[in-house]
Design a protein around this motif. Structure first.
Motif, mmCIF file in Angstrom:
data_model
loop_
_atom_site.group_PDB
_atom_site.id
_atom_site.type_symbol
_atom_site.label_atom_id
_atom_site.label_comp_id
_atom_site.label_asym_id
_atom_site.label_seq_id
_atom_site.Cartn_x
_atom_site.Cartn_y
_atom_site.Cartn_z
ATOM 1 N N THR A 143 2.239 -7.864 -4.402
ATOM 2 C CA THR A 143 1.564 -7.737 -3.105
ATOM 3 C C THR A 143 2.570 -7.605 -1.974
ATOM 4 O O THR A 143 2.342 -6.839 -1.021
ATOM 5 N N ASP A 146 3.880 -4.137 -0.692
ATOM 6 C CA ASP A 146 3.033 -3.296 0.158
ATOM 7 C C ASP A 146 3.013 -3.753 1.620
ATOM 8 O O ASP A 146 2.408 -3.088 2.455
ATOM 9 N N ASP A 148 4.585 -4.719 5.414
ATOM 10 C CA ASP A 148 5.666 -4.346 6.330
ATOM 11 C C ASP A 148 6.698 -5.487 6.379
ATOM 12 O O ASP A 148 6.322 -6.659 6.452
#
Length: 181
Positions: A143, A146, A148
């Motif tokens: 996770t 993904d 920023d």
């Protein structure tokens, strides 16, 4: 962490072992006192028998020596009576100390059996938690890729400062983490 702390603490075993050891020392002290009194009684009886043999044997003819021996005999008789009076109390105290020690020993045996079961259960639980943590870390790694990097850095800095709650829901304009509008 709680599981590790419980495993390291060993429950009440340390305290119970200390009490059992202290009770064992008391038993030894009481037995030593009994043995000392019994040895003293034996010694006084021998001394009394020797005094009686000399006193009534006819070997002493000097009246002063006979009087001194009679006083020594009387003193030895008093000491023997005192020692024989103390002996049952000392035996009783030793028996009571022995019963207390046996009680602690029995309680310790029961606690150790219970602790073995608890320890096994805690190790199983620790393994489950560890496995679950590893699975969550793998899931997190997927996770995190993904997200920023700036947002992730902000999240990681807030996490320890906010006691593990870096993100909270906002309902009707109110933060559910800090309750500020």
């Amino acid at each position: 962490r709680k599981i590790v702390a419980q495993l390291e603490s060993e429950g009440e075993l340390k305290s119970l072992r200390g009490k059992s050891d202290a009770a064992r020392l008391v038993v030894l002290e009481k037995r030593l006192e009994c043995s000392r009194l019994e040895a003293q009684i034996t010694d006084l009886k021998e001394k009394l028998a020797d005094n009686e043999k000399r006193l009534y044997g006819g070997s002493i003819t000097n009246i002063r020596e006979l009087t001194a021996l009679e006083e020594q005999h009387t003193s030895t008789s008093r000491d023997l009576a005192r020692a024989e009076e103390l002996a049952p109390e000392a035996r009783s105290a030793a028996d009571e100390a022995q019963r207390q020690h046996e009680g602690f020993t029995q309680q310790l045996g029961t606690q150790e059996k219970e602790w073995k079961t608890t320890k096994r259960d805690l190790k199983i639980e620790a393994k489950k938690v560890s496995d679950e943590c590893e699975q969550l870390m793998v899931k997190r790694s997927g996770t995190v890729a993904d997200i920023d990097q700036g947002d992730l850095a902000l999240y990681n800095s807030l996490l320890p400062r906010k006691n593990g709650t870096a993100v909270a829901m906002v309902e009707r304009g109110i933060c559910q983490g800090c309750r500020i509008k």
